[in-house]
Enzyme design. Structure first.
Site, short mmCIF file in Angstrom:
data_model
loop_
_atom_site.label_atom_id
_atom_site.label_comp_id
_atom_site.label_asym_id
_atom_site.label_seq_id
_atom_site.Cartn_x
_atom_site.Cartn_y
_atom_site.Cartn_z
N TYR A 1 -9.05 4.37 -3.72
CA TYR A 1 -8.59 2.99 -3.57
C TYR A 1 -7.11 2.90 -3.88
O TYR A 1 -6.66 3.36 -4.93
CB TYR A 1 -9.40 2.10 -4.51
N CYS A 2 -6.31 2.35 -2.94
CA CYS A 2 -4.88 2.14 -3.13
C CYS A 2 -4.20 3.48 -3.45
O CYS A 2 -4.33 4.42 -2.69
CB CYS A 2 -4.66 1.08 -4.21
N LEU A 3 -3.49 3.60 -4.57
CA LEU A 3 -2.84 4.86 -4.92
C LEU A 3 -3.85 5.98 -5.05
O LEU A 3 -3.55 7.15 -4.77
CB LEU A 3 -2.07 4.72 -6.24
#
Length: 582
Positions: free
Chosen positions: A313-315
């Site tokens: 998720y994301c980074l």
């Protein structure tokens, strides 16, 4: 006798190098503190570039003058016939109240919107201005205009005036009290008011499980099964390290982890350590080795599974892509599939977050981190708030401090305030390697001294972008199609960076689009994809669950919770210790 100086005498080590760097770093760190990490040099360069090119563009100036005349005529017509001269953008709700339709308030709002439109034209399309500088000038002009919007002031806001009349001025007293309360909390570093209703491990992050592994950077949580059988491939969740992992395990009714366990999967999640000054040298490779790779080792030992589904998720998704590409290069085939949620792999068009990232900006952030050893989440949080200043800054000032109404905290808002720090080496490397150099997309990012390429990936991928993402714009997320030949199922879901992901079944108003691109197939452009992708009502979770099932084996008996005989004994109950670090 002293040797004579030569032309190359200064090319060796200068004894003042260390002192010079210390002095310069301290100077830049002080500037960063005063400007909240924004580089004055970047702003000066951007506005100088724009102003000088505008000054020698007589055609553009004549065009702007004509636009100004037309807008004044439209405003005059509005005064005579009462018809709107301009409509707000769909996401602009400052003038929704019917009170803004009466004069003179309608004149004020219409004049503001026309002025805003004119400044957009003035700050864009000037020949010769670099794209980065144009984006900065347009952004800063928009921030200044948003600050001066008539909705922000007592004398020009009829809704606020009515609120004061209705409460006999008590709303201003309440607002002052709320402002003082927030100032005290900020100085003390206390959590936001109302967050005591969302206690980690008691009301949020409550899915039952055990911490089965811990190192200096992460804890690995294994969640208890709730079904009689489970799929043979476990699921590893890799969250972003800028926030706590329980964005995916909020309240029981909207926990992705709890829902996934209920679908018959053995779920593991990484919970990141909140770095301190002593962790300044932890870099991206440390996050890869001590994070996903260490987790995969533990999962294999505990479950005996040959393959694992991985979600980032994301980074965490960017880290997963790096890890997967290095594993593919090295012949490590432990990944059954990849799921990337609002995660960028190509940073050539990162959206407005890229405004805060150039050499001067990174120099300031590096100097700030150099003095502390880490970047506090409040620094990044300030940048994110500027991207949505209408919603996150000025609406809060108006509603909380002038109207005296504090919006009740929900679980997502409480999580958003529970940030983590980022170590110096990791964040500096991340910004330079990905945002400045785009080395992952260019095939130049190195792991263990050798370049990796996403073209090596063959595992099927499920990729999610969100419609209103200011952190990882969906068109940027979509670029994964051009980087790997893998089978990709791409989903565009309603909502923003966080709310679009926390989209449990039954959530009202949710919808998504989805198309699968088979392996090695031709990719559509983002506009072509948007025009042809069929729409679906409801949660994308269900589509992901179906997709995950097609890439999983037949159910088997659940594995044990941890494996003490293999060096992975249960160390305590979920959510563990690291998530509680402040």
């Amino acid at each position: 006798m002293n040797a004579p100086l030569t032309a190359n005498a200064d090319q060796g080590h200068d004894p003042l190098d260390g002192l010079a760097e210390t002095m310069d770093r301290a100077s830049f760190a002080a500037i960063a503190q005063m400007t909240h990490g924004l580089s004055p040099a970047t702003l000066v360069q951007a506005f100088s570039d724009w102003a000088m090119h505008l000054a020698v563009s007589p055609g553009k100036r004549a065009q702007l003058a004509a636009k100004a005349v037309r807008k004044n005529l439209r405003l005059a017509e509005h005064l005579t016939d009462g018809k709107p001269a301009i409509l707000p953008l769909p996401q602009d709700h400052r003038f929704d109240d019917p009170a803004w339709q009466a004069q003179p308030w309608s004149l004020l709002s219409q004049a503001f919107l026309l002025n805003q439109q004119w400044w957009h034209a003035a700050t864009t399309g000037v020949m010769g201005v670099t794209a980065h500088h144009e984006a900065i000038v347009e952004f800063v002009a928009r921030q200044m205009l948003d600050m001066m919007a008539p909705s922000n002031f007592l004398l020009t806001n009829p809704v606020l005036q009515q609120r004061i009349a209705d409460t006999g001025g008590q709303c201003l007293v309440e607002g002052a009290h709320l402002l003082f309360e927030d100032m005290v909390n900020a100085m003390r570093g206390d959590p936001s008011p109302g967050s005591d209703g969302f206690i980690t491990g008691e009301t949020v992050a409550v899915t039952p499980g055990k911490v089965v592994y811990r190192n200096r950077l992460m804890e690995l949580i294994q969640y208890a099964p709730t079904t009689g059988t489970v799929r043979p491939e476990p699921v590893l969740i890799i969250p972003a390290w800028i926030m706590k992992y329980y964005i995916l395990d909020l309240s029981p009714e909207n926990s992705l982890i709890r829902w996934l366990v209920g679908q018959g999967y053995t779920v593991f999640a990484i919970s990141w350590h909140n770095p301190e000054s002593a962790d300044r040298d932890l870099d991206m490779d440390a996050y890869r080795r001590l994070g996903p790779l260490a987790a995969l080792d533990a999962i294999g030992a505990i479950t005996g599974a040959a393959k694992t589904h991985a979600l980032g998720y994301c980074l965490g998704g960017t880290l997963l892509a790096v890890t997967a590409a290095a594993m593919a290069r090295d012949g490590d085939e432990r990944l059954a599939s990849l799921t990337l949620l609002a995660a960028q792999t190509d940073f050539s068009e990162p959206g407005e977050l890229g405004l805060f990232i150039d050499e001067a900006q990174i120099n300031l952030l590096e100097s700030l981190m150099w003095s502390r050893g880490y970047l506090d989440s409040s620094q990044m949080g300030g940048a994110f708030q500027l991207l949505r200043s209408n919603d996150l800054i000025w609406s809060r000032v108006l509603n909380t401090y002038l109207m005296g109404k504090r919006e009740p905290l929900n679980d997502l808002m409480a999580w958003n305030a529970d940030g983590t720090r980022m170590p110096y080496a990791m964040h500096s490397g991340y910004l330079r390697s990905f945002f400045l150099e785009d080395s992952l997309a260019e095939g130049q990012y190195e792991v263990d001294g050798r370049a990796i390429s996403l073209t090596a990936l063959r595992a099927p991928m499920f990729v999610v972008g969100t419609e209103r993402d200011h952190v990882a714009p969906w068109r940027s997320v979509y670029k994964i199609h051009g980087l790997t030949p893998s089978d990709i199922s791409f989903v565009l879901t309603s909502g923003g960076h966080n709310a679009g992901i926390v989209s449990e079944p039954g959530h009202p108003g949710r919808h998504f689009r989805m198309i699968e691109r088979p392996a090695q197939a031709h990719s559509l452009s983002p506009d072509e994809w948007l025009a042809s992708a069929p729409g679906h009502d409801g949660s994308w979770w269900l589509a992901w669950g179906d997709w995950l099932g097609t890439h999983s084996g037949e159910p088997v008996s659940p594995p044990p919770m941890g494996a003490a005989d293999k060096g992975y004994p249960p160390l305590g109950d979920a959510p563990g210790l690291y998530v509680l670090e402040r």
